[in-house]
Design a protein around this motif. Structure first.
Motif, PDB file in Angstrom:
ATOM      1  N   GLU A   1       0.844  -1.202   0.000  1.00  0.00           N
ATOM      2  CA  GLU A   1       0.000   0.000   0.000  1.00  0.00           C
ATOM      3  C   GLU A   1       0.881   1.255   0.000  1.00  0.00           C
ATOM      4  O   GLU A   1       1.926   1.245   0.637  1.00  0.00           O
ATOM      5  CB  GLU A   1      -0.902   0.007   1.241  1.00  0.00           C
ATOM      6  CG  GLU A   1      -1.996  -1.051   1.198  1.00  0.00           C
ATOM      7  CD  GLU A   1      -2.940  -0.886   0.020  1.00  0.00           C
ATOM      8  OE1 GLU A   1      -3.267   0.271  -0.325  1.00  0.00           O
ATOM      9  OE2 GLU A   1      -3.305  -1.894  -0.586  1.00  0.00           O
ATOM     10  N   PRO A   2       0.496   2.322  -0.637  1.00  0.00           N
ATOM     11  CA  PRO A   2      -0.756   2.539  -1.359  1.00  0.00           C
ATOM     12  C   PRO A   2      -0.709   2.203  -2.843  1.00  0.00           C
ATOM     13  O   PRO A   2      -1.511   2.724  -3.607  1.00  0.00           O
ATOM     14  CB  PRO A   2      -0.971   4.041  -1.165  1.00  0.00           C
ATOM     15  CG  PRO A   2       0.425   4.600  -1.180  1.00  0.00           C
ATOM     16  CD  PRO A   2       1.311   3.563  -0.550  1.00  0.00           C
ATOM     17  N   GLY A   3       0.175   1.321  -3.286  1.00  0.00           N
ATOM     18  CA  GLY A   3       0.211   0.912  -4.688  1.00  0.00           C
ATOM     19  C   GLY A   3       1.156   1.747  -5.528  1.00  0.00           C
ATOM     20  O   GLY A   3       2.096   2.358  -5.012  1.00  0.00           O
TER      21      GLY A   3
END
Ligand SMILES: C[S@@+](CC[C@H](N)C(=O)[O-])C[C@H]1O[C@@H](n2cnc3c(N)ncnc32)[C@H](O)[C@@H]1O
Length: 270
Positions: free
Chosen positions: A238-240
């Protein structure tokens, strides 16, 4: 011409702009020449967001290293590490763990030489000259094998360097070969030139891309889907794949200006 400068290694051409020296200048460093400064001024004139993108990228690098160190990562292989400047990887890593190991790798002899002089006396941080396009020459380099223990997790950093690797050089294959050398729990950290969003910013960005075409390292812009494909089997945390601005921002810092052009991702080997 190079003989005028005692600190310029033999064979370095200082008559054409170089990615590491241009970036050094963009960040306020002093290891650059008129040709690099002139190039940067033209890039900034074409794309006023360029300076912010460079600083945002560098800040991401520091946050990513601290984030990894907090998760117990103690070994870093930083490929395309650049000329040492503010907020170097070994400083962030060794602040968190004084015995953290950092191996810097760059293709640019000036970056290597400056790193070597900065690291003198630091037994756990070293530098080699190497080419990301030949990952085995890095992975099996005696200095790398002497410093890093590949039976333990290693974070491989490819920060603001993969956009110099064209598809013809198989960047996905390069990352796979690096990833195959790592144990589960290792990480890949990436930042990459990504597409601007508004038509005006995109046109400006295209002008800078064209400028880089005249250097030895043209820039390839890739979007989040392309970066995800490069990352392969690693699990993106996260967050990608996001603008560096949005990757775990420091809570006590003022809200930063979004920078679409600096895309980043951190991924973990399963
Ligand atoms: C923009 S700088 C990034 C420095 C640092 N990683 C950062 O993000 O703050 C890119 C660096 O990648 C290096 N580089 C370019 N192509 C490379 C390659 N094929 N192998 C290793 N380094 C490379 C350049 O010499 C330059 O120092």
């Amino acid at each position: 011409m190079a003989e005028k400068y005692g600190w310029v290694p033999e064979g370095v051409d200082i008559t054409v702009p170089d990615a590491s020296r241009v970036y050094d200048y963009a960040l306020g460093g002093v290891h650059n020449f008129a040709v690099d400064r002139d190039f940067w001024h033209r890039a900034e004139a074409a794309f006023p967001g360029a300076g912010l993108a460079a600083r945002t990228n560098r800040a991401f690098l520091g946050r990513a290293v601290r984030w990894l160190a907090e998760r117990g990562v103690r070994q870093f292989l930083d490929i395309g590490s650049g000329i040492p400047t503010l907020g170097n990887v070994h400083e962030a890593a060794q602040d968190a763990n004084p015995d953290a190991r950092v191996m810097y790798v760059d293709i640019d002899p000036i970056a290597v030489q400056q790193s070597r002089s900065l690291l003198a006396g630091n037994p756990y941080a070293q530098v080699i000259e190497g080419d990301l396009r030949d990952p085995e020459s890095i992975l099996y380099h005696p200095d790398v094998l002497g410093l890093l223990d590949f039976s333990e997790p290693v974070a491989v950093l490819t920060v603001a360097v993969l956009h110099f690797i064209p598809d013809s050089a198989d960047p996905a294959g390069i990352l796979k070969r690096l990833g195959d050398a790592l144990v589960s729990g290792s990480y890949l950290v990436m930042s990459h030139a990504g597409p601007e969003v508004t038509p005006e910013a995109r046109a400006n960005q295209e002008r800078v891309r064209k400028l880089y075409e005249r250097t030895p390292t043209p820039v390839i812009i890739r979007d989040p889907a392309e970066l995800t494909a490069l990352i392969g089997d690693f699990e993106i945390v996260e967050p990608g794949v996001v603008s560096a601005t949005y990757w775990h921002p420091d809570p006590d810092e003022e809200e930063a200006t979004p920078v679409p052009a600096a895309l980043v991702a951190v991924a973990r080997k399963r």
